[in-house]
Design an enzyme around this catalytic site. Structure first.
Site, PDB file in Angstrom:
ATOM      1  CE  LYS A 210      -1.015   1.218  -6.405  1.00  0.00           C
ATOM      2  NZ  LYS A 210       0.327   0.721  -6.760  1.00  0.00           N
ATOM      3  N   GLY A 211      -7.061  -2.279  -5.949  1.00  0.00           N
ATOM      4  CA  GLY A 211      -7.728  -3.445  -6.530  1.00  0.00           C
ATOM      5  C   GLY A 211      -9.106  -3.222  -7.117  1.00  0.00           C
TER       6      GLY A 211
ATOM      7  CD  GLU B  44     -11.769  -3.955   0.301  1.00  0.00           C
ATOM      8  OE1 GLU B  44     -10.964  -4.025  -0.652  1.00  0.00           O
ATOM      9  OE2 GLU B  44     -11.510  -4.331   1.442  1.00  0.00           O
ATOM     10  CG  ASP B  45      -9.773  -5.817  -4.355  1.00  0.00           C
ATOM     11  OD1 ASP B  45     -10.091  -5.673  -3.148  1.00  0.00           O
ATOM     12  OD2 ASP B  45      -8.596  -5.980  -4.722  1.00  0.00           O
TER      13      ASP B  45
ATOM     14  CG  ASP C  55      -8.519 -12.880   2.799  1.00  0.00           C
ATOM     15  OD1 ASP C  55      -9.119 -13.904   3.144  1.00  0.00           O
ATOM     16  OD2 ASP C  55      -7.281 -12.849   2.711  1.00  0.00           O
TER      17      ASP C  55
ATOM     18  CE  LYS D 202      -9.591 -14.950  -1.159  1.00  0.00           C
ATOM     19  NZ  LYS D 202      -8.143 -14.897  -0.872  1.00  0.00           N
TER      20      LYS D 202
ATOM     21  CG  PHE E 282      -3.822 -15.076  -3.591  1.00  0.00           C
ATOM     22  CD1 PHE E 282      -3.956 -14.304  -2.450  1.00  0.00           C
ATOM     23  CD2 PHE E 282      -3.303 -14.486  -4.735  1.00  0.00           C
ATOM     24  CE1 PHE E 282      -3.572 -12.966  -2.442  1.00  0.00           C
ATOM     25  CE2 PHE E 282      -2.925 -13.158  -4.736  1.00  0.00           C
ATOM     26  CZ  PHE E 282      -3.060 -12.397  -3.590  1.00  0.00           C
ATOM     27  CB  VAL E 283      -8.669 -14.974  -7.105  1.00  0.00           C
ATOM     28  CG1 VAL E 283      -9.304 -16.333  -6.884  1.00  0.00           C
ATOM     29  CG2 VAL E 283      -9.282 -13.950  -6.158  1.00  0.00           C
TER      30      VAL E 283
ATOM     31  CG  ASP F   6      -1.990  -6.775  -6.261  1.00  0.00           C
ATOM     32  OD1 ASP F   6      -2.993  -6.797  -5.536  1.00  0.00           O
ATOM     33  OD2 ASP F   6      -0.851  -6.523  -5.834  1.00  0.00           O
TER      34      ASP F   6
ATOM     35  NE  ARG G  49      -2.716  -3.516  -9.017  1.00  0.00           N
ATOM     36  CZ  ARG G  49      -3.077  -3.714  -7.747  1.00  0.00           C
ATOM     37  NH1 ARG G  49      -4.263  -4.198  -7.481  1.00  0.00           N
ATOM     38  NH2 ARG G  49      -2.260  -3.424  -6.754  1.00  0.00           N
TER      39      ARG G  49
HETATM   40  P1  IMP Z   1      -8.740  -8.279   4.177  1.00  0.00           P
HETATM   41  O1  IMP Z   1      -8.441  -7.060   5.012  1.00  0.00           O
HETATM   42  O2  IMP Z   1      -8.123  -9.510   4.765  1.00  0.00           O
HETATM   43  O3  IMP Z   1     -10.207  -8.452   3.913  1.00  0.00           O
HETATM   44  O4  IMP Z   1      -7.992  -8.071   2.808  1.00  0.00           O
HETATM   45  C1  IMP Z   1      -8.511  -7.292   1.823  1.00  0.00           C
HETATM   46  C2  IMP Z   1      -7.495  -6.941   0.782  1.00  0.00           C
HETATM   47  O5  IMP Z   1      -6.506  -7.955   0.647  1.00  0.00           O
HETATM   48  C3  IMP Z   1      -8.151  -6.811  -0.577  1.00  0.00           C
HETATM   49  O6  IMP Z   1      -8.613  -5.513  -0.801  1.00  0.00           O
HETATM   50  C4  IMP Z   1      -7.031  -7.214  -1.514  1.00  0.00           C
HETATM   51  O7  IMP Z   1      -6.222  -6.108  -1.793  1.00  0.00           O
HETATM   52  C5  IMP Z   1      -6.224  -8.217  -0.709  1.00  0.00           C
HETATM   53  N1  IMP Z   1      -6.599  -9.612  -1.028  1.00  0.00           N
HETATM   54  C6  IMP Z   1      -7.229 -10.498  -0.231  1.00  0.00           C
HETATM   55  N2  IMP Z   1      -7.401 -11.684  -0.841  1.00  0.00           N
HETATM   56  C7  IMP Z   1      -6.878 -11.523  -2.068  1.00  0.00           C
HETATM   57  C8  IMP Z   1      -6.767 -12.397  -3.209  1.00  0.00           C
HETATM   58  O8  IMP Z   1      -7.200 -13.571  -3.233  1.00  0.00           O
HETATM   59  N3  IMP Z   1      -6.175 -11.859  -4.299  1.00  0.00           N
HETATM   60  C9  IMP Z   1      -5.698 -10.585  -4.353  1.00  0.00           C
HETATM   61  N4  IMP Z   1      -5.782  -9.752  -3.320  1.00  0.00           N
HETATM   62  C10 IMP Z   1      -6.365 -10.210  -2.182  1.00  0.00           C
END
Ligand code: IMP
Length: 176
Positions: free
Chosen positions: A44-45, A99-100, A103, A131, A152-153, A159, A165
């Site tokens: 949803k982000g 993507e929002d 990470d 990140k 974390f943001v 969210d 959000r």
């Molecule tokens: P990844 O697969 O580790 O890259 O995670 C991606 C997803 O994790 C993002 O689409 C977010 O939904 C969530 N996410 C990662 N870091 C954060 C953060 O700092 N705040 C909120 N959601 C996060």
């Protein structure tokens, strides 16, 4: 802003978000000039970022969403699951995955592999936040809004367990 059991400080304010999204929109419009585009928002982000971004893109475009579930709390679980699938065929189309935040990048890698099977003409990626210190992913992000440190943001669509959000800027959040 005070959030129950957490304190938050603005990390990226509304003006900074607006300016950067205008610039990304211009870059996308230029890179795909004369072509059409399917913008796929990762739910949803990305919903707020996507809404602002597409209004800065001067192309013939369609919007699709793909839903994934990848997180519990503030730690990556590494498990990615599709919860809502695309509603139209992307075969032979230019696709921009939005993507929002990236990470570890595991979600993005998973989605790229999944969408590639559907044979788009091109597949590019865009993330409002990245990140770099946490990345373990293989694929590049073609358009990045802001690189941030490994904290974390929330806000602007992002969210913590479904909340925050609606904060209109990106806030850094730390347990009290
Ligand atoms: P990844 O697969 O580790 O890259 O995670 C991606 C997803 O994790 C993002 O689409 C977010 O939904 C969530 N996410 C990662 N870091 C954060 C953060 O700092 N705040 C909120 N959601 C996060």
């Amino acid at each position: 802003m005070k959030i129950a059991n957490y304190s938050s400080e603005p990390l990226i304010n509304e003006e900074e978000l607006k300016k950067r999204i205008e610039a990304i929109g211009k870059a996308i419009s230029r890179d795909f000039q004369g072509q059409s585009l399917i913008v796929v928002g990762v739910l949803k982000g990305s919903f707020i970022f996507l809404a602002d971004l597409v209004r800065q893109v001067n192309l013939e475009l369609k919007v699709e969403f793909i839903g994934v579930k990848s997180y519990e709390g503030t730690e990556s679980t590494g498990h990615v699951q599709i919860t809502t699938d695309l509603t139209s065929d992307i075969k032979g189309q230019n696709v921009l995955l939005v993507e929002d935040i990236v990470d570890t990048g595991m979600t993005l890698d998973f989605l790229i592999n999944t969408l590639r099977l559907k044979q788009p003409k091109t597949l590019k990626t865009c993330a409002l936040l990245s990140k770099p210190e946490a990345h373990v992913m293989k694929n590049p992000i073609d358009y990045v809004g802001f690189e941030i440190s490994n904290e974390f943001v929330v806000g602007y669509g992002l969210d913590l367990n479904g909340l925050y959000r609606n904060i209109p800027y990106i806030a850094q959040i730390k347990p009290d």
